[in-house]
Design a protein around this motif. Structure first.
Motif: not given
Length: 377
Positions: A139-140, A143
């Motif tokens: 996610d880091q 996104n």
């Protein structure tokens, strides 16, 4: 019932390996690899020295830490232990604990910290002990790092480098053996590179650190200890390779073999065997960069040879080779004199047993056999 068409590349791979008279060790040493590196004239004789991929990466990191005070490294065991694969050896003693930072075992945490530092104007180098562990920080990476520049209307850049070993190693089984080239290559906002030689490793890593975009550097654990000749120019601190530009490692006229990372060496060895057995002159292209992809070099080679083969160690479904085959149809259909072929890993989670692991990935004879079928030899 016949196997579904989409799975046939993997089926061909397995059948060709099972037909082999004996099972080699999981990590066979190519007897001709050293001679190949010398015979193809990778660099001029003046000032050339043998450098391991590990030391080339270490040199790139040291030079960038020295030249840019905004650059720092963080990750698990990168400092006091000198790195899990000794890529960061000696950097803590040279640059201190504020520039080379050991982190807890929490990829989501230290990757998020690195992304935040990049958004604040620093230039972090985030090391994953293996990119399989980067799943915890996906996610880091995607996104936050990849999308912020676009979503901010171009106001907020994110200068960050994600690096570490990618793909399968030896005897580490399914959860530690995945190739993420296609994963990250499919995400707008990320640049993705994957080196083969020592010159690749140094030049691409330095380019990644200097690039204002987030760049994923996919190394290969099995390559760290291998030595390659490094030219005098590549030994200098200003040596940088352009991201998005492939290299023709071996020129040829009968067949184009496109490959990346460790498979480049296998493709070169296979090209030598094709020359010895059949008189075939295969052109071998080292992609170096997954995204942006150097489509022009591939199509220019295809114009010359009329036949295309892509070799990678990842899965056949939705992979890098699938994308290149699709692009060859879009931009080079009129030049193809035979259907393009992909040689990939098998469509199975990576086995732990050495013999099965050996069957699950392309070997030199796999590439030679598929090339012979393509050329109808």
């Amino acid at each position: 019932m016949a196997a579904p068409r989409l799975f046939r590349p993997a089926a061909r791979l397995l059948s060709s390996r099972l037909a082999s008279s004996s099972l080699r060790p999981a990590l066979p040493h190519s007897a001709c690899a050293h001679s190949i590196l010398r015979s193809r004239g990778y660099a001029t004789e003046s000032g050339v020295k043998e450098v391991t991929v590990r030391d080339a990466l270490n040199e790139a990191l040291a030079e960038e830490l020295e030249s840019n005070q905004k650059t720092f490294i963080l990750g698990e065991e990168v400092a006091q232990y000198n790195g899990a694969y000794k890529v960061t050896r000696g950097l803590l003693d040279r640059f201190g604990p504020k520039r080379v930072i050991d982190t807890p075992i929490t990829e989501a945490g230290f990757c998020g910290l690195a992304v935040g530092a990049a958004l604040a104007g620093l230039h972090p180098i985030c090391e994953f002990m293996t990119f399989n562990f980067a799943m915890q920080a996906i996610d880091q990476i995607i996104n936050s790092a990849a999308k912020t520049h676009y979503m901010s209307g171009g106001i907020q850049p994110c200068n960050i480098t994600f690096r570490g070993p990618n793909g399968f190693a030896a005897g580490v089984a399914a959860q530690h053996s995945q190739d993420y080239s296609a994963w990250y290559g499919s995400i707008p906002g990320l640049k993705v590179v994957s080196p083969w030689s020592s010159e690749d490793a140094k030049g691409l890593l330095k380019a990644a650190i200097r690039d204002p975009n987030p760049v994923v550097v996919l190394e290969n654990e099995l390559m760290y200890g291998l030595s390659f000749p490094m030219s005098e120019a590549a030994q200098k601190s200003d040596f940088v390779l352009p991201i998005g530009k492939a290299k023709v490692e071996r020129p040829g006229k009968d067949l184009t073999i496109v490959s990346i990372s460790r498979c480049v060496g296998q493709s070169l060895a296979a090209a030598t065997q094709l020359k010895q057995k059949y008189g075939v002159e295969a052109e071998v292209i080292n992609l170096r960069s997954v995204k942006p992809l150097d489509v022009e070099t591939i199509i220019a080679s295809l114009k010359k040879t009329g036949r295309l083969m892509v070799v990678e160690s990842s899965y056949p479904m939705f992979g890098l080779s699938s994308e290149i085959l699709a692009l060859s149809m879009e931009y080079g259909f009129d030049y193809l004199t035979a259907p393009a072929v992909r040689v990939t890993g098998a469509e199975v989670p990576t086995p732990y047993a050495a013999g099965l692991e050996n069957l699950a990935f392309p070997q030199e004879d796999t590439v030679v056999g598929q090339a012979a079928k393509l050329l109808r030899l």
